[in-house]
Design an enzyme around this catalytic site. Structure first.
Site, PDB file in Angstrom:
ATOM      1  N   HIS A   5       0.820  -1.218   0.000  1.00  0.00           N
ATOM      2  CA  HIS A   5       0.000   0.000   0.000  1.00  0.00           C
ATOM      3  C   HIS A   5       0.854   1.267   0.000  1.00  0.00           C
ATOM      4  CE1 HIS A   5      -2.632   2.958   2.361  1.00  0.00           C
ATOM      5  NE2 HIS A   5      -3.213   2.820   1.195  1.00  0.00           N
ATOM      6  N   HIS A  41       0.508  10.882  -1.778  1.00  0.00           N
ATOM      7  CA  HIS A  41      -0.749  10.708  -1.051  1.00  0.00           C
ATOM      8  C   HIS A  41      -1.088  11.948  -0.244  1.00  0.00           C
ATOM      9  CE1 HIS A  41      -3.747   9.348   1.800  1.00  0.00           C
ATOM     10  NE2 HIS A  41      -3.921   8.250   1.088  1.00  0.00           N
TER      11      HIS A  41
END
Length: 273
Positions: A5, A41
């Site tokens: 991830h 992110h």
């Protein structure tokens, strides 16, 4: 598929694959003109993770290409799937097609090396908003107009917004998609989420009339939640700790039933027992 991830820096590719990931997920942010800009992110992100690692998107693609091109010094044979988590929330709905076109051109040039011995991994375009389905049609149009429609064989799709499964099916219909579908379900590791919708997705995958080929669950960091997801019948687990998932897959209850996917396992084919 053990899916590492938030792999947004080139150095993290080695790190996650060495921990057992055969797949990675990378965040893609867009500028105001719908160009893919950074693998980034940002804050907030998963508990226990640094949210701010980044590369320029095209540079990341070059690093990823090296990691997935046989013969390259950075090559990882087991890295076979990449999910691009497309952060299209910054775009207007009418920019989705442009974003798809620009994304396709970036990948063609920097990852697929213009069709000349580029990276070999399968790619999933993960879109958070059903209204942005034209990203898929734009992507396909660009590869076709650039003379490489065959690369669509390596591309799959995911709508990641945890929407109603019927609504997702409808968005694919509008996009003209009839295969290569991964269905995600999940929530940040800071919160708990049940497996009800995962079970619905698995039931769709396993029904003769379903549209889903693979189901993955995110973000799973603990042994028990890994077991629960495997018991529900998922094809992939996204995690911050690939070694945890690999350990559980080695437990006697799972060793006989699951194995780590290799390049020869077609990620667009529904697995039949």
């Amino acid at each position: 598929w053990i899916m590492g991830h938030m792999v947004n820096a080139i150095a993290q590719i080695d790190e996650f694959v060495n921990l057992g990931a055969n797949s990675i997920e990378t965040d893609v942010s867009f500028d105001s003109s719908a160009n893919p800009e950074y693998t980034y992110h940002g804050v907030p992100c998963d508990c226990g993770r640094t949210c701010t690692k980044w590369e320029h998107f095209n540079e990341f693609l070059k690093g990823l290409r090296k990691a997935t091109t046989p013969g390259d010094s950075k090559y990882h044979e087991k890295l076979v799937l990449v999910v691009f988590d497309l952060k299209t929330g910054s775009l207007y709905d009418n920019q989705a097609s442009d974003a798809g076109k620009k994304l396709a051109k970036s990948l063609l040039q920097n990852y697929w090396n213009n069709g000349n011995n580029g990276g070999r991994a399968y790619i999933v375009l993960s879109i958070p908003n059903l209204a942005h389905y034209k990203l898929i049609t734009g992507f396909k149009e660009a590869l076709t107009s650039e003379g490489h429609p065959e690369l669509m064989d390596k591309v799959g799709y995911d709508f990641s917004g945890n929407d109603d499964i019927g609504d997702v099916a409808n968005a694919y219909k509008k996009a003209g998609v009839t295969g290569h579908v991964w269905q995600s379900d999940g929530i940040t590791n800071c919160l708990l989420r049940g497996l009800d919708r995962v079970r619905k997705a698995v039931a769709n995958r396993d029904s003769s009339s379903g549209y889903i080929n693979k189901v993955y669950y995110w973000t799973v960091d603990k042994r028990q939640s890994t077991r629960d997801a495997l018991d529900a019948g998922v094809d992939g687990i996204m995690t911050n700790y690939p070694d945890v998932i690999a350990d559980v897959l080695n437990e006697s209850a799972y060793k006989a039933k699951f194995r780590i996917a290799s390049y020869d396992d077609n990620p667009w084919e529904t697995f039949k027992n």
